[in-house]
Each structure stands twice: as structure tokens, then as C-alpha cells.
Design a protein around this motif. Structure first.
Motif, PDB file in Angstrom:
ATOM      1  N   PRO A  19       1.049  -1.198   0.218  1.00  0.00           N
ATOM      2  CA  PRO A  19      -0.620   0.045   0.260  1.00  0.00           C
ATOM      3  C   PRO A  19       1.055   1.304   0.093  1.00  0.00           C
ATOM      4  O   PRO A  19       0.129   2.437   0.021  1.00  0.00           O
ATOM      5  CB  PRO A  19      -1.201  -0.366   1.108  1.00  0.00           C
ATOM      6  N   TRP A  20       1.974   0.773   0.363  1.00  0.00           N
ATOM      7  CA  TRP A  20       3.347   2.653   1.162  1.00  0.00           C
ATOM      8  C   TRP A  20       2.851   3.392  -0.599  1.00  0.00           C
ATOM      9  O   TRP A  20       3.207   4.586  -0.461  1.00  0.00           O
ATOM     10  CB  TRP A  20       4.339   2.200   1.359  1.00  0.00           C
ATOM     11  N   TRP A 110       1.525 -14.302  -6.353  1.00  0.00           N
ATOM     12  CA  TRP A 110       0.231 -13.792  -7.311  1.00  0.00           C
ATOM     13  C   TRP A 110      -1.145 -15.153  -6.279  1.00  0.00           C
ATOM     14  O   TRP A 110      -2.295 -14.460  -5.369  1.00  0.00           O
ATOM     15  CB  TRP A 110       0.502 -13.850  -8.395  1.00  0.00           C
ATOM     16  N   ARG A 113      -0.856 -15.507  -2.451  1.00  0.00           N
ATOM     17  CA  ARG A 113      -1.141 -14.206  -1.142  1.00  0.00           C
ATOM     18  C   ARG A 113      -3.072 -14.501  -1.941  1.00  0.00           C
ATOM     19  O   ARG A 113      -3.867 -13.603  -0.709  1.00  0.00           O
ATOM     20  CB  ARG A 113      -0.618 -13.265  -2.371  1.00  0.00           C
ATOM     21  N   MET A 114      -3.430 -14.125  -2.537  1.00  0.00           N
ATOM     22  CA  MET A 114      -4.900 -14.052  -2.453  1.00  0.00           C
ATOM     23  C   MET A 114      -5.449 -15.362  -2.252  1.00  0.00           C
ATOM     24  O   MET A 114      -6.457 -14.208  -1.831  1.00  0.00           O
ATOM     25  CB  MET A 114      -4.880 -14.445  -4.233  1.00  0.00           C
ATOM     26  N   ASP A 117      -4.737 -14.497   1.950  1.00  0.00           N
ATOM     27  CA  ASP A 117      -5.869 -13.470   2.594  1.00  0.00           C
ATOM     28  C   ASP A 117      -6.524 -13.566   3.226  1.00  0.00           C
ATOM     29  O   ASP A 117      -6.999 -13.209   3.664  1.00  0.00           O
ATOM     30  CB  ASP A 117      -5.022 -11.950   1.417  1.00  0.00           C
ATOM     31  N   SER A 118      -7.157 -14.677   2.443  1.00  0.00           N
ATOM     32  CA  SER A 118      -8.542 -14.615   2.654  1.00  0.00           C
ATOM     33  C   SER A 118      -8.544 -14.809   4.311  1.00  0.00           C
ATOM     34  O   SER A 118      -9.983 -15.081   4.895  1.00  0.00           O
ATOM     35  CB  SER A 118      -9.455 -16.531   1.874  1.00  0.00           C
ATOM     36  N   PHE A 120      -7.116 -13.589   6.642  1.00  0.00           N
ATOM     37  CA  PHE A 120      -6.974 -12.468   7.112  1.00  0.00           C
ATOM     38  C   PHE A 120      -8.833 -11.790   7.196  1.00  0.00           C
ATOM     39  O   PHE A 120      -8.163 -11.239   8.555  1.00  0.00           O
ATOM     40  CB  PHE A 120      -5.496 -11.655   7.227  1.00  0.00           C
ATOM     41  N   GLY A 137      -8.823  -2.499  11.038  1.00  0.00           N
ATOM     42  CA  GLY A 137      -8.212  -2.087  10.575  1.00  0.00           C
ATOM     43  C   GLY A 137      -7.021  -2.410  10.489  1.00  0.00           C
ATOM     44  O   GLY A 137      -6.243  -2.704   9.041  1.00  0.00           O
ATOM     45  N   LEU A 138      -6.238  -2.270  11.415  1.00  0.00           N
ATOM     46  CA  LEU A 138      -5.168  -3.864  11.130  1.00  0.00           C
ATOM     47  C   LEU A 138      -4.984  -5.044  10.779  1.00  0.00           C
ATOM     48  O   LEU A 138      -3.897  -4.903   9.909  1.00  0.00           O
ATOM     49  CB  LEU A 138      -4.494  -3.388  13.176  1.00  0.00           C
ATOM     50  N   MET A 139      -6.099  -5.881  11.001  1.00  0.00           N
ATOM     51  CA  MET A 139      -6.348  -6.566  10.214  1.00  0.00           C
ATOM     52  C   MET A 139      -6.317  -6.594   8.485  1.00  0.00           C
ATOM     53  O   MET A 139      -5.612  -7.605   7.877  1.00  0.00           O
ATOM     54  CB  MET A 139      -7.021  -7.778  10.329  1.00  0.00           C
ATOM     55  N   ASN A 140      -5.939  -5.647   8.359  1.00  0.00           N
ATOM     56  CA  ASN A 140      -6.848  -5.307   6.776  1.00  0.00           C
ATOM     57  C   ASN A 140      -5.069  -5.498   6.338  1.00  0.00           C
ATOM     58  O   ASN A 140      -3.973  -4.985   4.356  1.00  0.00           O
ATOM     59  CB  ASN A 140      -7.172  -3.585   6.693  1.00  0.00           C
ATOM     60  N   TRP A 141      -3.982  -4.947   6.843  1.00  0.00           N
ATOM     61  CA  TRP A 141      -2.658  -4.641   6.311  1.00  0.00           C
ATOM     62  C   TRP A 141      -1.594  -5.817   7.093  1.00  0.00           C
ATOM     63  O   TRP A 141      -0.911  -6.465   6.562  1.00  0.00           O
ATOM     64  CB  TRP A 141      -2.232  -3.227   6.282  1.00  0.00           C
ATOM     65  N   GLN A 145       0.822  -7.891   4.185  1.00  0.00           N
ATOM     66  CA  GLN A 145       1.709  -7.199   4.251  1.00  0.00           C
ATOM     67  C   GLN A 145       3.076  -7.914   4.703  1.00  0.00           C
ATOM     68  O   GLN A 145       3.826  -8.021   4.369  1.00  0.00           O
ATOM     69  CB  GLN A 145       1.780  -5.498   4.762  1.00  0.00           C
TER      70      GLN A 145
END
Lengths: 252, 278
Positions: A19-20, A110, A113-114, A117-118, A120, A137-141, A145
Motif C-alpha cells: 500500500p505504501w 499472486w 497471496r490471494m 489473505d482470505s 485474515f 483496520g490493522l487486520m487489513n494490512w 503485508q
């Protein structure tokens, strides 16, 4: 290649998918054009890196993720591919030959990760149940990451440090025919990206404009900016006709 | 009784600062946890965080709001930002007592995310990026670092401006305005115009960047016919690149996967090279 250079290249590869960079990593930082330039800067050869990256980018010119398809990881090709090519002293064509296999290899990242990530999102569900806004919010990144860093960085550091010798040896081993075949493929592959892109934007009504764009280059040798100018004018004229058909202020 | 309640509970009003905070959260983190199960669900809830915090005081309301925004969501991160704007406006009204159900909010999200993803694919991935990229590449292949620098600066500026404008417009003009824009001719006009520009540029990319020619020479009696120079080039310059692209387009249309075609191109290149045709 020095270790710090390999680390920089690996981190850039991670950052391009993170995201950075204001959330535009996929659109901007992953493009081999940018990747080649940045990798070139790290290795002290920005111009050579730019040429390699720009040439590799041709393969991924029409890269589009509509419908969840992923025809190759252009960032792995761009960062690691340019790094290996510069360190091994390859010319542009041989560098192009690296882009294809690396791009295909990168799709593993790819898919991993896809899928992972499910998990999380379910962690986020749990914190939502507790009404903990910050942790949702934290769980989103944080977990996603961390996963990306772990699967991307170490592998690329190792490949960048030990890869150049292997690449030089492999290129010498496979000989001119294989190299030529990969160069031929490199010339044809932009057509696939372009065809993919066409699928998303070409309609019956826009076929003539597509032909005009092609003809302006094939017969008149215009560059992209020139064709874009013609495109803008054609679009503007057509908008005026559309307005006229609606009964508004038209051409006549 | 009712008036007393209104006095004790003043209207909850989001400030521009709240909107911006939520916007930047989305702008940065829209794909931070992209996944097969719910795509951008986590990112939507993440971005709504500052809004939920400001609007809802009780734990019950907060939990409900977080769960409401952790459902499947996927759209174009920039053009689709209009959805967040609308949803924020709806949440604000709801927090102030308006009858807005979970279903209403959900149907706005699911109803708009598809069309806006389509818009994003056409305008962003189909037109804006190939155009800017082609400009950057044409400088880059000549060894000019202006190419990547141009792309590195212009592309983010364009994309972030689109997202910010859509976000704020969604909040201030709301659902009805967006729906009328989507259904009225205005948006279709813009999409058609972008389609014209995009198709012209893509046609040009074939001429400029696809390389595909044959070295095959046919011997007819005494004369050697060079297929490329004597047959294809006189018909039309760049004939083979055009045919190749159109052929791949047809194959994609018939459902062949991009990865399959990529491998096929590599196989054809090898066969062609070893037969001495390519």
C-alpha cells in the motif's frame, strides 16, 4: 552484485505490491518501465536499466487484471529481471528473454497471496464482533503485508545475489537458437497484452478508430503522442455529434 | 419528549477532515489484503473506520457498522471511490436517526461496484494507463530517463485526483445524483469518447511495438521469393503484427486463457526458429 543492492531490489519488488506508494503500486511502481529505472539507479546504471525495463514493459503493455486473470508478474520481471540482466551484463534482447519465465514464475506469489489473505478477513470478523475499529483496520494490512514481505523479499535477495552467474552460464549454455526463439516470443507477446486490452474496450462502433490508430503508425510513422492527439480530436468530434443527436448544441 | 431527545443528542456532522482521513485510508490500503474470498471487504471496513468512530457511540452500533462493511466488495479503486462517498453520506443520515436499513446500504454498494469496476477497466486500465505508459516507453527504449520519470509522476497524480474527486462527489451529491449520472447519456458520452481515444492508441501500439516477421524464402524455379519483403510488405506494412493481434483477440473471445496463449506464443517461437521460418 553487492548484498545491499540485492536487498534494495527485493524491497522495491515488495513495495511495488504494497500500500505504501499511495496505493498506486500496481498501476505505477509494478510497471517494468519504472522497475527498470529504479533497479538501474540501485545498480548505478539508470539509463541501461531504463532501456531494459522499457523493452520488457512492451510484453506487459496491455496488462489488465479485469476478471481476476493474471498473465504474468510484471514486477518480478521488471525488478529481478533487470537486476539480473545488468549484473550479468546481458544486452537488451537477452534481458527480454528473462522477462517471460520470471513473469510466469511470479504468478505463484499472486495466487499464494490471494488465497492466504482470505484467512485474515476472518480475523477482522472476530475484531468486528468485539467492536474494535482499530484492530479491524490493522487486520487489513499487518498480516497480509507480513506475508508478502516473507514470500517476496528473501527469495529475491538470494536470486539477485546468486542469479547473475547462473544466468550468464545458462545463456551461454542454451546457445543462439534458444535466445533467438525467446527474442521472437518477446516481439510477439505485446500482441497478447494489446489483445487483452482490446477485449475490454473495443466495440463495433470503435473499430474504425482502432484502424485509424494502426494506420497512422504503420503508414505515416507517427509516434504515440501524435496518435493520441488525433484520438482526442476524433473523440471530441464524436462527442459533438452525440450532443447534436440529443438535440443539444451540435456541430451544425 | 421528542424535542428533548433532539436537544440532548445534537446532529452528528462529519467534517471534511473525517472525509479526508477515510479517503486516504482507502487510497493507500484498498488492496492491502486483496483476497479471493471477499476481495476488498477488509479495505472497505478499514476506510470506514474513522467514519464509524465519529458516528456511533455504543458498542452495539459500532459492531453492526463494522460487520456491515466487512462483506464482499470489489470495484475500481479510483472511479469506485464514489461509492464510499455515497455510503458515508448514508451512514451519517442513519446515525442521525434516518430510516436507512442495512439492505439499503448494501444494495448501493453491490449495485454500483460492478458498473464502476467496468468504468475503471475501460478508462483506467484500458485507456489512461496504456496511453501514459506508451509515452513513457517510447522515451525509455531510447534510453531517456524522462520516460519512467514522466510516468512515475503523471500517472499517480491522475489516478489520485480521480479517486479524490469521485469520493467527495459521492458524499456531497449522493446516490440519486450518481444513479442519474450512470443512467443519463453524459457518462456514456464520456465512456464512448474514452473508448475512441483508447482504441486509436491501442491500434497505434500494434504498429509501434509488436514485432513479428518471417525470414522464410521460397524458391520458385530460379527466383527466390522472400515472403516478408516480396509478399507481406507490399500488401501492408506491419501486416503480420496486425493479424497476430486480431487472431489473439479472436482466441481470447473464444475463451482461451491468457496464460495458455502466452505459452502457445513461446512454443510457436521455438518451432518457428528451429524450422528457420521466424
Amino acid at each position: 552484485m553487492e548484498i545491499w543492492q540485492a536487498v534494495c531490489i527485493a524491497l522495491l519488488y515488495y513495495i511495488s505490491d504494497s500500500p505504501w506508494p499511495v496505493g498506486v503500486g500496481y498501476y505505477v511502481i509494478q510497471r517494468p518501465l519504472v522497475a527498470g529505472f529504479l533497479t538501474g539507479l540501485v545498480l548505478g546504471m539508470p539509463v541501461e536499466g531504463t532501456i531494459i525495463g522499457a523493452t520488457m514493459n512492451l510484453i506487459y503493455l496491455g496488462h489488465i487484471t479485469a476478471g481476476g486473470t493474471m498473465p504474468g508478474d510484471m514486477a518480478l520481471a521488471g525488478y529481478l529481471g533487470t537486476g539480473l540482466a545488468l549484473a550479468a551484463g546481458l544486452d537488451v534482447n537477452a534481458a527480454l528473454a528473462l522477462a517471460v519465465p520470471l513473469g510466469l514464475l511470479g504468478t505463484i506469489v499472486w495466487f499464494t497471496r490471494m488465497s492466504v489473505d482470505s484467512i485474515f478477513v476472518h480475523w477482522a470478523d472476530k475484531y468486528a464482533e468485539e467492536g474494535d475499529i482499530a484492530k479491524v483496520g490493522l487486520m487489513n494490512w499487518v498480516p497480509g503485508q507480513t506475508l508478502l514481505l516473507v514470500i517476496k523479499v528473501p527469495a529475491v535477495i538470494i536470486a539477485a545475489v546468486y542469479g547473475p552467474d547462473l544466468v550468464s552460464a545458462a545463456i551461454a549454455f542454451v546457445g543462439d537458437n534458444v535466445l533467438h526463439a525467446l527474442i521472437v516470443a518477446g516481439g510477439m507477446l505485446p500482441a497478447l497484452g494489446i489483445a487483452l486490452n482490446l477485449r475490454s474496450i473495443l466495440k463495433k462502433a470503435t473499430i474504425p478508430y482502432f484502424i485509424v490508430g494502426f494506420a497512422l503508425v504503420a503508414y505515416l510513422g507517427l509516434d504515440i503522442i501524435g496518435v493520441a492527439l488525433f484520438g482526442v480530436v476524433m473523440a471530441a468530434v464524436s462527442m459533438q455529434f452525440m450532443k447534436k443527436n440529443e438535440g443539444g448544441e451540435g456541430l451544425v | 419528549m421528542k424535542e428533548e431527545k433532539a436537544l440532548s443528542k445534537p446532529e452528528k456532522q462529519l467534517t471534511k477532515k473525517d472525509l479526508r482521513k477515510a479517503f486516504w485510508t482507502w487510497q493507500f490500503f484498498s488492496h492491502a489484503n486483496y483476497n479471493y474470498e471477499r476481495l476488498q471487504a477488509g479495505a472497505f471496513a478499514h476506510a470506514m473506520g474513522p467514519i464509524i468512530k465519529k458516528l456511533y457511540d455504543t458498542k452495539e452500533d459500532t459492531v453492526a457498522a463494522l460487520k456491515r462493511h466487512l462483506v464482499f466488495f470489489n470495484t475500481a479503486p479510483n472511479w469506485g471511490a464514489v461509492i464510499h462517498g455515497i455510503v458515508i453520506a448514508m451512514e451519517e443520515k442513519r446515525a442521525n436517526g434516518a430510516e436507512i436499513s442495512d439492505e439499503a446500504i448494501n444494495s448501493v454498494k453491490t449495485g454500483l461496484m460492478g458498473p464502476l469496476a467496468g468504468l475503471g477497466d475501460t478508462l483506467t486500465q484500458g485507456t489512461i494507463i496504456p496511453l501514459l505508459l506508451a509515452i513513457g516507453i517510447s522515451f525509455g527504449v531510447e534510453g531517456s530517463v524522462f520516460g519512467p520519470l514522466f510516468f512515475l509522476i503523471v500517472c499517480p497524480a491522475v489516478l489520485v485526483s480521480i479517486a479524490y474527486t469521485m469520493w467527495m462527489r459521492g458524499y456531497y451529491s449522493g446516490k440519486d445524483a450518481v444513479e442519474s449520472m450512470l443512467s443519463s447519456g453524459r457518462l456514456n458520452e464520456i465512456i464512448s469518447a474514452a473508448g475512441i481515444l483508447g482504441c486509436a492508441v491501442i491500434g497505434a501500439l500494434i504498429g509501434q511495438f509488436v514485432t513479428f516477421s518471417t525470414v522464410f524464402v521460397v524458391n520458385v524455379g530460379q527466383t527466390a521469393i522472400n515472403l516478408q519483403a516480396d509478399v507481406f510488405d507490399p500488401i501492408m506494412p506491419k501486416l503480420l503484427p496486425l493479424l497476430l493481434t486480431v487472431g489473439l483477440y479472436k482466441l481470447l473471445d473464444r475463451g482461451k486463457s491468457p496464460t495458455f496463449l502466452m505459452v502457445a506464443i513461446i512454443v510457436v517461437s521455438f518451432i518457428g526458429t528451429f524450422l528457420g521460418i521466424l
